[in-house]
Design a protein around this motif. Structure first.
Motif, PDB file in Angstrom:
ATOM      1  N   ALA A  10       0.658  -1.083  -0.072  1.00  0.00           N
ATOM      2  CA  ALA A  10      -0.038  -0.024  -0.096  1.00  0.00           C
ATOM      3  C   ALA A  10       0.749   1.268   0.026  1.00  0.00           C
ATOM      4  O   ALA A  10       2.123   1.348   0.550  1.00  0.00           O
ATOM      5  CB  ALA A  10      -0.838   0.051   1.322  1.00  0.00           C
ATOM      6  N   ALA A  11       0.548   2.408  -0.634  1.00  0.00           N
ATOM      7  CA  ALA A  11       0.868   3.554  -0.751  1.00  0.00           C
ATOM      8  C   ALA A  11      -0.113   4.696  -0.232  1.00  0.00           C
ATOM      9  O   ALA A  11      -1.014   4.536  -0.519  1.00  0.00           O
ATOM     10  CB  ALA A  11       1.386   3.845  -2.159  1.00  0.00           C
ATOM     11  N   VAL A  32      -5.508   8.252   9.322  1.00  0.00           N
ATOM     12  CA  VAL A  32      -6.831   7.416   8.848  1.00  0.00           C
ATOM     13  C   VAL A  32      -6.652   6.561   7.909  1.00  0.00           C
ATOM     14  O   VAL A  32      -7.005   5.365   7.887  1.00  0.00           O
ATOM     15  CB  VAL A  32      -7.913   8.535   8.422  1.00  0.00           C
ATOM     16  N   ALA A  33      -5.599   6.757   6.795  1.00  0.00           N
ATOM     17  CA  ALA A  33      -5.119   5.643   5.922  1.00  0.00           C
ATOM     18  C   ALA A  33      -4.419   4.781   6.608  1.00  0.00           C
ATOM     19  O   ALA A  33      -4.572   3.492   6.241  1.00  0.00           O
ATOM     20  CB  ALA A  33      -4.233   6.394   5.127  1.00  0.00           C
ATOM     21  N   VAL A  44       2.009  -1.002   4.353  1.00  0.00           N
ATOM     22  CA  VAL A  44       2.295   0.210   3.806  1.00  0.00           C
ATOM     23  C   VAL A  44       3.612   0.565   3.446  1.00  0.00           C
ATOM     24  O   VAL A  44       4.621   0.281   4.286  1.00  0.00           O
ATOM     25  CB  VAL A  44       2.024   1.348   4.990  1.00  0.00           C
ATOM     26  N   VAL A  45       4.091   0.662   2.140  1.00  0.00           N
ATOM     27  CA  VAL A  45       5.559   0.585   1.667  1.00  0.00           C
ATOM     28  C   VAL A  45       6.087   1.921   1.394  1.00  0.00           C
ATOM     29  O   VAL A  45       7.180   2.121   1.077  1.00  0.00           O
ATOM     30  CB  VAL A  45       5.468  -0.209   0.372  1.00  0.00           C
ATOM     31  N   SER A  46       5.050   2.982   1.056  1.00  0.00           N
ATOM     32  CA  SER A  46       5.447   4.199   0.544  1.00  0.00           C
ATOM     33  C   SER A  46       4.250   5.264   1.119  1.00  0.00           C
ATOM     34  O   SER A  46       3.159   5.093   1.083  1.00  0.00           O
ATOM     35  CB  SER A  46       5.551   4.353  -0.844  1.00  0.00           C
ATOM     36  N   VAL A  47       4.630   6.298   1.281  1.00  0.00           N
ATOM     37  CA  VAL A  47       4.024   7.455   1.828  1.00  0.00           C
ATOM     38  C   VAL A  47       4.251   8.753   0.961  1.00  0.00           C
ATOM     39  O   VAL A  47       5.509   9.182   0.955  1.00  0.00           O
ATOM     40  CB  VAL A  47       4.137   7.832   3.275  1.00  0.00           C
ATOM     41  N   TYR A  48       3.463   9.574   0.278  1.00  0.00           N
ATOM     42  CA  TYR A  48       3.661  10.579  -0.249  1.00  0.00           C
ATOM     43  C   TYR A  48       2.843  11.760   0.149  1.00  0.00           C
ATOM     44  O   TYR A  48       1.580  11.696   0.627  1.00  0.00           O
ATOM     45  CB  TYR A  48       3.450  10.516  -1.949  1.00  0.00           C
ATOM     46  N   LEU A  79      -1.886  -0.782  -4.179  1.00  0.00           N
ATOM     47  CA  LEU A  79      -3.051   0.039  -3.448  1.00  0.00           C
ATOM     48  C   LEU A  79      -2.542   1.436  -3.105  1.00  0.00           C
ATOM     49  O   LEU A  79      -1.533   1.576  -2.607  1.00  0.00           O
ATOM     50  CB  LEU A  79      -3.272  -0.887  -2.343  1.00  0.00           C
ATOM     51  N   LEU A  80      -3.417   2.274  -3.542  1.00  0.00           N
ATOM     52  CA  LEU A  80      -3.139   3.549  -3.091  1.00  0.00           C
ATOM     53  C   LEU A  80      -4.379   4.142  -2.290  1.00  0.00           C
ATOM     54  O   LEU A  80      -5.682   3.956  -2.705  1.00  0.00           O
ATOM     55  CB  LEU A  80      -3.167   4.536  -4.500  1.00  0.00           C
TER      56      LEU A  80
END
Length: 546
Positions: A10-11, A32-33, A44-48, A79-80
Motif C-alpha cells: 500500500a501507498a 486515517v489511511a 504500507v511501503v510508501s508515503v507521499y 494499492l493507493l
C-alpha cells in the motif's frame, strides 16, 4: 494447487492546499489511511504528500504526486489510499486520465472519506460525479475569490503582490491592507529610472544593484527581467505605473494550458481593468517616466536584450553546460566565448566564477571527443564493465534482502507456532487472535517478496543498456554529420551527456568538463532511477587551457 493470496503493498497520499490550513492536516489524513491499512493487514511501503499546493496544480507538477506516479508505473505498490479523489486531482479530464492509467497498471484506489473504491461496481459513475463536483468547486472558489478581491480593491485596499518601493500596512479594522512608500527602496527606484534615462543598460543597473546588496521585491538577487520587463504589458520596474501614483488591477488572469498542464498569464480586455489614482504613492515624476518610456520606444540599450526566451544558436547552448560555481547555465556571452549566464547578467556578486571558454575550442574539442571516443572498442568495454558491476551490486543487494527475508520467514513460523500452542492451551482471546492475524499477514508478504522481487525482475541486461548507448551515439553522429538540425543535436547531447559542468582547476587555471558516468545515466534511465548508483560519480572527458 491453490493460488497464493495477493500481497498488498500500500501507498498513502495526502495533500493540503494553503498555509491557511493546518499543517497537521497531512498527518490527520495519513493517520486515517494507516488505520485502514492496519485493520486489513496491508503493508504500507510508501508515503507521499504535498503541502500548501492547491489541487488545481496538475499532479505531474507537484513533487509528492509526481513521485507517486513514477513509483506507480514502476509497480512499487498495488494499492493507493487517499482521503478522497480531490486530494489527488480536481480537474475532471486529468482525473480520468490519471485514474484510468493507475487502474490499468493494477493499482486499486481507495478513498477513506468519499468512499471511492476501484473494486466497487459503478465506480466510474462515482468517479465522474466526484470529479465534476470537484471541478465545479474550483470554478466556484475561483469566482468567489476574484469577486472578493475586486470588492477589496473597490473599497480602496491593496490587492496583489507587493511592489518594490512600497510596504504593506494592515488597516485598523483588519479587513485589508494599504500601501505606503518605503523611502529607502523608493530612492533605489529613482536611481534606476535616472540611470536608464541617462543611457545605462538594464544589465548594468542589475549588476550594480546586486553589487550593492539590494534585495529584489522577492528577497533575492535582481534579474534583467525584473528591471526590463515589458512596456506593452506594463511589467518590470521600469514600466510599473504604480510609481506614477496609478494602481491598476485585474489586468491579467491565470490560465492553464490544457496540452502542457502549465499555467501562464493572459491579458484581460482593457474594459475589465480596475484603475484608480493614488497620488500619495507617486515616486517618479511625469518627466522622468516619459524619458524612460521614450528611450524604450527608440530601442533598448546595448546589452539589454536578454532572457530565457532567447533561442540558443550554439551547439552546446540551451542548458547543457552548467557553471561549477553557481549552477547557472553556461551560454555564449559574446561571439567568441562561453561563460556563466548569471555572472553575465547579474554580476560577480551573484557568481564569483570568472571562468570563460573559447566557443570554437570547446565545440571542436568536445565534438571531437564525442566522435572519436564514444564508440571505440575501449569505450564500449569500459561501459559494459561498469554496467555489469552496477547490476552485479544490485543483484547482491537483492540477494542479501532475500536471505534476510528467508530468515524472517523462519522467525515468523516459530512465532505463529507459539501463538497456536498458546491458543490450544488457554483458548482464543482477542489479543492472541490479533497477534496471530498480524504474524500471518506479515508471513504472506515476506513469502511473496522471496518468490518475486519486482525491482530486480525489471532490471535490464548489460546488452540492453549497451544497445541503447549505441543507438544514441549513432543518432548523435548522424546529427553532427548533417549539421542541419541543431535543436535535435542538442536534444541527443542532453540525453547522452546529461548536465556538463564547466570547471576550472585552481592550480593550473585550465578549464575542463565534468559529467555523470554514461553507465549510471543509462541505467538510471532504463530502470526509472530504481537502481542505487554512486551519487556524484563523475569523470573528466576533456581538459584544455583558455
Amino acid at each position: 494447487m491453490s493460488t497464493p493470496p495477493k500481497v498488498i503493498r500500500a501507498a498513502l497520499y495526502a495533500r493540503y492546499s494553503s498555509d491557511k490550513q493546518s499543517p497537521t492536516s497531512i498527518e490527520d489524513q495519513l493517520r486515517v489511511a494507516r488505520a485502514l491499512a492496519a485493520s486489513n493487514g496491508w503493508n504500507v511501503v510508501s508515503v507521499y504528500h504535498d503541502t500548501e499546493i492547491t489541487g488545481a496544480v496538475p499532479p505531474s507538477l507537484r513533487p509528492g504526486s509526481k513521485r507517486l506516479i513514477a513509483d506507480a508505473l514502476a509497480r512499487r505498490f498495488n494499492l493507493l489510499i487517499v482521503e478522497g479523489l480531490d486530494r489527488i486531482v480536481r480537474n475532471l479530464g486529468e482525473q480520468e486520465l490519471l485514474l484510468s492509467r493507475l487502474e490499468y497498471h493494477g493499482i486499486r484506489i481507495i478513498g477513506t472519506a468519499d468512499g471511492y473504491d476501484t473494486e466497487q461496481r459503478g465506480r466510474k459513475v462515482t468517479r465522474v460525479f466526484r470529479g465534476l463536483q470537484n471541478e465545479i468547486y474550483l470554478d466556484d472558489l475561483r469566482e468567489k475569490t476574484h469577486r472578493g478581491l475586486a470588492g477589496k480593491f473597490d473599497r480602496g485596499f491593496h490587492v496583489g503582490g507587493l511592489t518594490f518601493g512600497y510596504r504593506s500596512n494592515p488597516s485598523p479594522d483588519g479587513n485589508g491592507h494599504f500601501l505606503s512608500i518605503n523611502e529607502p527602496q523608493a530612492e533605489i527606484v529613482r536611481w534606476a529610472f535616472n540611470h536608464f534615462a541617462g543611457g545605462h543598460s538594464t544589465r548594468s543597473i542589475v549588476r550594480e544593484l546586486n553589487a550593492r546588496g539590494v534585495q529584489s521585491a522577492r528577497g533575492g538577487t535582481w534579474a534583467i527581467s525584473a528591471v526590463q520587463g515589458s512596456a506593452i504589458k506594463s511589467l518590470g520596474l521600469l514600466h510599473n505605473e504604480l510609481y506614477l501614483g496609478r494602481q491598476v488591477w485585474n489586468r491579467r488572469q491565470t490560465v492553464k494550458n490544457p496540452e502542457t498542464g502549465r499555467r501562464g498569464y493572459v491579458e484581460r480586455p482593457r474594459e475589465e481593468w480596475m484603475i484608480r489614482e493614488v497620488p500619495a504613492l507617486r515616486i517618479i515624476s511625469d518627466e522622468l517616466w516619459h524619458a524612460v518610456q521614450t528611450r524604450e520606444r527608440r530601442g533598448p540599450a546595448r546589452g539589454t536584450r536578454s532572457g530565457s526566451g532567447a533561442v540558443p544558436r550554439t551547439l552546446f547552448g540551451g542548458g547543457i553546460l552548467r557553471c561549477y560555481a553557481c549552477g547557472a547555465a553556461v551560454v555564449a556571452i559574446n561571439r567568441e566565448r562561453y561563460g556563466c549566464s548569471a555572472r553575465k547578467d547579474r554580476g560577480p556578486t551573484v557568481c564569483p566564477s570568472g571562468n570563460t571558454v573559447k566557443r570554437q575550442l570547446l565545440d571542436t574539442r568536445l565534438v571531437s571527443e564525442l566522435r572519436d571516443e564514444l564508440l571505440t572498442d575501449d569505450s564500449l568495454r569500459q561501459l559494459r564493465s561498469e554496467v555489469a558491476a552496477i547490476l552485479s551490486a544490485a543483484a547482491r543487494e537483492a540477494g542479501a534482502g532475500s536471505a534476510n527475508a528467508r530468515r524472517r520467514l523462519v522467525d515468523l513460523d516459530a512465532e505463529i507456532g507459539r501463538v497456536v500452542n498458546a491458543i490450544a492451551v488457554v483458548g482464543i482471546s482477542p489479543a492472541l487472535q490479533a497477534k496471530l492475524r498480524t504474524a500471518e499477514a506479515e508471513r504472506t508478504q515476506v513469502s511473496e517478496a522471496v518468490r518475486a522481487s519486482p525491482e530486480v525482475a525489471e532490471v535490464p541486461s548489460v546488452d540492453d543498456v549497451v544497445a541503447d548507448y549505441r543507438r544514441m551515439v549513432t543518432q548523435l553522429t548522424a546529427a553532427l554529420d548533417s549539421n542541419e538540425d541543431r535543436d535535435r543535436t542538442r536534444t541527443i547531447l542532453a540525453d547522452l551527456l546529461g548536465t556538463v559542468i564547466v570547471a576550472r582547476d585552481a592550480k593550473s587555471g585550465k578549464s575542463h568538463l565534468e559529467m555523470e558516468r554514461p553507465a549510471e545515466r543509462l541505467l538510471a534511465a532504463a530502470t526509472g532511477g530504481s537502481l542505487k548508483v554512486v551519487a556524484g560519480a563523475r569523470f573528466e572527458l576533456a581538459t584544455f587551457g583558455l
